[in-house]
Design a protein around this motif. Structure first.
Motif, PDB file in Angstrom:
ATOM      1  N   GLU A 192       0.907  -0.923   0.051  1.00 22.42           N
ATOM      2  CA  GLU A 192       0.295  -0.032  -0.034  1.00 22.42           C
ATOM      3  C   GLU A 192       0.896   1.424  -0.064  1.00 22.42           C
ATOM      4  N   SER A 193       0.488   2.030  -0.761  1.00 20.96           N
ATOM      5  CA  SER A 193       1.227   3.435  -0.817  1.00 20.96           C
ATOM      6  C   SER A 193       0.363   4.599  -1.023  1.00 20.96           C
ATOM      7  N   ASN A 194       0.340   5.637  -0.159  1.00 25.23           N
ATOM      8  CA  ASN A 194      -0.410   6.821  -0.299  1.00 25.23           C
ATOM      9  C   ASN A 194      -2.249   6.509  -0.749  1.00 25.23           C
ATOM     10  N   GLY A 195      -2.771   5.542   0.032  1.00 20.10           N
ATOM     11  CA  GLY A 195      -4.080   5.246  -0.261  1.00 20.10           C
ATOM     12  C   GLY A 195      -4.279   4.365  -1.359  1.00 20.10           C
ATOM     13  N   GLN A 196      -3.268   3.894  -2.241  1.00 26.61           N
ATOM     14  CA  GLN A 196      -3.132   3.055  -3.293  1.00 26.61           C
ATOM     15  C   GLN A 196      -2.976   1.532  -2.851  1.00 26.61           C
ATOM     16  N   LEU A 197      -3.708   0.402  -3.379  1.00 22.56           N
ATOM     17  CA  LEU A 197      -3.420  -0.659  -2.997  1.00 22.56           C
ATOM     18  C   LEU A 197      -2.691  -1.388  -4.262  1.00 22.56           C
ATOM     19  N   VAL A 198      -1.415  -2.082  -4.326  1.00 21.31           N
ATOM     20  CA  VAL A 198      -0.835  -2.760  -4.888  1.00 21.31           C
ATOM     21  C   VAL A 198      -1.241  -4.368  -4.931  1.00 21.31           C
ATOM     22  N   LYS A 199      -2.013  -4.780  -5.788  1.00 19.35           N
ATOM     23  CA  LYS A 199      -2.537  -6.111  -5.628  1.00 19.35           C
ATOM     24  C   LYS A 199      -2.301  -7.063  -6.895  1.00 19.35           C
ATOM     25  N   ILE A 200      -2.056  -8.367  -6.658  1.00 20.27           N
ATOM     26  CA  ILE A 200      -1.800  -9.287  -7.874  1.00 20.27           C
ATOM     27  C   ILE A 200      -2.967 -10.258  -7.844  1.00 20.27           C
ATOM     28  N   ALA A 201      -2.948 -10.856  -8.939  1.00 27.72           N
ATOM     29  CA  ALA A 201      -4.053 -11.888  -9.216  1.00 27.72           C
ATOM     30  C   ALA A 201      -3.609 -12.681 -10.432  1.00 27.72           C
ATOM     31  N   LYS A 202      -4.375 -13.905 -10.025  1.00 30.44           N
ATOM     32  CA  LYS A 202      -4.076 -14.694 -11.489  1.00 30.44           C
ATOM     33  C   LYS A 202      -5.552 -14.882 -12.243  1.00 30.44           C
ATOM     34  N   GLY A 203      -5.628 -15.083 -13.638  1.00 34.32           N
ATOM     35  CA  GLY A 203      -6.878 -14.932 -14.252  1.00 34.32           C
ATOM     36  C   GLY A 203      -6.733 -16.106 -15.256  1.00 34.32           C
ATOM     37  N   GLU A 204      -8.070 -16.703 -15.343  1.00 40.00           N
ATOM     38  CA  GLU A 204      -8.316 -17.456 -16.465  1.00 40.00           C
ATOM     39  C   GLU A 204      -9.768 -17.340 -16.839  1.00 40.00           C
ATOM     40  N   GLY A 205     -10.104 -17.425 -18.095  1.00 39.89           N
ATOM     41  CA  GLY A 205     -11.404 -16.988 -18.487  1.00 39.89           C
ATOM     42  C   GLY A 205     -11.895 -15.721 -18.568  1.00 39.89           C
ATOM     43  N   GLU A 206     -13.222 -15.421 -18.268  1.00 43.43           N
ATOM     44  CA  GLU A 206     -13.782 -14.078 -18.160  1.00 43.43           C
ATOM     45  C   GLU A 206     -14.214 -13.674 -16.976  1.00 43.43           C
ATOM     46  N   LEU A 207     -13.843 -12.588 -16.524  1.00 42.60           N
ATOM     47  CA  LEU A 207     -14.481 -12.062 -15.214  1.00 42.60           C
ATOM     48  C   LEU A 207     -15.882 -11.665 -15.523  1.00 42.60           C
ATOM     49  N   VAL A 208     -16.264 -10.408 -15.167  1.00 50.12           N
ATOM     50  CA  VAL A 208     -17.833  -9.666 -15.335  1.00 50.12           C
ATOM     51  C   VAL A 208     -17.530  -8.397 -16.051  1.00 50.12           C
ATOM     52  N   TRP A 209     -18.438  -7.994 -16.513  1.00 50.80           N
ATOM     53  CA  TRP A 209     -18.543  -6.513 -17.012  1.00 50.80           C
ATOM     54  C   TRP A 209     -18.807  -5.706 -15.889  1.00 50.80           C
ATOM     55  N   HIS A 210     -18.078  -4.734 -15.520  1.00 50.53           N
ATOM     56  CA  HIS A 210     -18.052  -3.772 -14.745  1.00 50.53           C
ATOM     57  C   HIS A 210     -17.503  -2.419 -14.888  1.00 50.53           C
ATOM     58  N   SER A 211     -17.693  -1.581 -13.947  1.00 44.04           N
ATOM     59  CA  SER A 211     -16.888   0.010 -14.121  1.00 44.04           C
ATOM     60  C   SER A 211     -16.711   0.127 -12.602  1.00 44.04           C
ATOM     61  N   HIS A 212     -15.724   1.294 -12.586  1.00 42.90           N
ATOM     62  CA  HIS A 212     -15.514   1.805 -11.169  1.00 42.90           C
ATOM     63  C   HIS A 212     -15.881   3.327 -11.270  1.00 42.90           C
ATOM     64  N   GLU A 213     -16.776   3.703 -10.614  1.00 37.50           N
ATOM     65  CA  GLU A 213     -17.397   5.140 -10.933  1.00 37.50           C
ATOM     66  C   GLU A 213     -16.429   6.083 -10.630  1.00 37.50           C
ATOM     67  N   ASN A 214     -15.626   6.064  -9.633  1.00 40.54           N
ATOM     68  CA  ASN A 214     -14.688   7.010  -8.994  1.00 40.54           C
ATOM     69  C   ASN A 214     -13.095   6.617  -9.160  1.00 40.54           C
ATOM     70  N   GLU A 215     -12.757   5.496  -9.636  1.00 40.78           N
ATOM     71  CA  GLU A 215     -11.662   5.043  -9.495  1.00 40.78           C
ATOM     72  C   GLU A 215     -10.825   4.610 -10.770  1.00 40.78           C
ATOM     73  N   ASP A 216      -9.503   5.125 -11.205  1.00 36.00           N
ATOM     74  CA  ASP A 216      -8.970   4.380 -12.379  1.00 36.00           C
ATOM     75  C   ASP A 216      -8.609   3.155 -11.703  1.00 36.00           C
ATOM     76  N   GLU A 217      -8.232   2.151 -12.775  1.00 42.53           N
ATOM     77  CA  GLU A 217      -7.691   0.831 -12.558  1.00 42.53           C
ATOM     78  C   GLU A 217      -6.488   0.544 -13.598  1.00 42.53           C
ATOM     79  N   LEU A 218      -5.374   0.076 -12.707  1.00 42.87           N
ATOM     80  CA  LEU A 218      -4.048   0.025 -13.742  1.00 42.87           C
ATOM     81  C   LEU A 218      -3.705  -1.390 -13.660  1.00 42.87           C
ATOM     82  N   PHE A 219      -3.731  -1.854 -14.812  1.00 39.83           N
ATOM     83  CA  PHE A 219      -3.337  -3.377 -14.728  1.00 39.83           C
ATOM     84  C   PHE A 219      -1.782  -3.423 -15.536  1.00 39.83           C
TER      85      PHE A 219
END
Length: 121
Positions: free
Chosen positions: A24-51
């Motif tokens: 965590e740095s300055n209110g930003q979380l650093v997250k890791i994940a594994k993916g396979e297939g499809e997640l779901v359609w969604h949006s984040h009204e107030n936050e950018d999301e960096l991948f």
């Protein structure tokens, strides 16, 4: 704070679409994940999301186009933009986003991980 070995952190879990907080740095979380297939359609009204992709291939489907990320590439999904992550088998990626970012925005599915259930590793 100690240094973090990202490859080692990826070896600690196997579940997909379940972000793990590694820093965590300055209110930003650093997250890791594994993916396979499809997640779901969604949006984040107030936050950018960096991948950032470390292994495999992650496609961020947007309503007007798709952005495919390979290892070493990153993309920022701007706040309010609906997206659906799709990953090939055994894809490893990082997200950097404000701590307030809900996993799948206001969309709740069996894949959704609540803010209070995101684990730190």
């Amino acid at each position: 704070m100690e240094k973090i070995n990202i490859s080692e952190k990826f070896s600690l879990f196997s579940e997909t679409w379940t972000p793990k907080i590694i820093a965590e740095s300055n209110g930003q979380l650093v997250k890791i994940a594994k993916g396979e297939g499809e997640l779901v359609w969604h949006s984040h009204e107030n936050e950018d999301e960096l991948f950032i992709v470390f292994k495999g291939k992650l496609t961020l489907m947007l309503r007007d186009r798709s952005v495919t990320l390979l290892p070493g590439e990153l993309f920022v999904v701007p706040k309010g933009v609906e997206h659906c992550p799709v990953a090939e088998e055994n894809t490893h990626f990082m997200m950097i986003e404000p701590a307030s970012t809900a996993h799948t925005g206001t969309v709740v599915s069996e894949q959704t991980v609540g803010l209070n259930k995101q684990s730190r590793i």
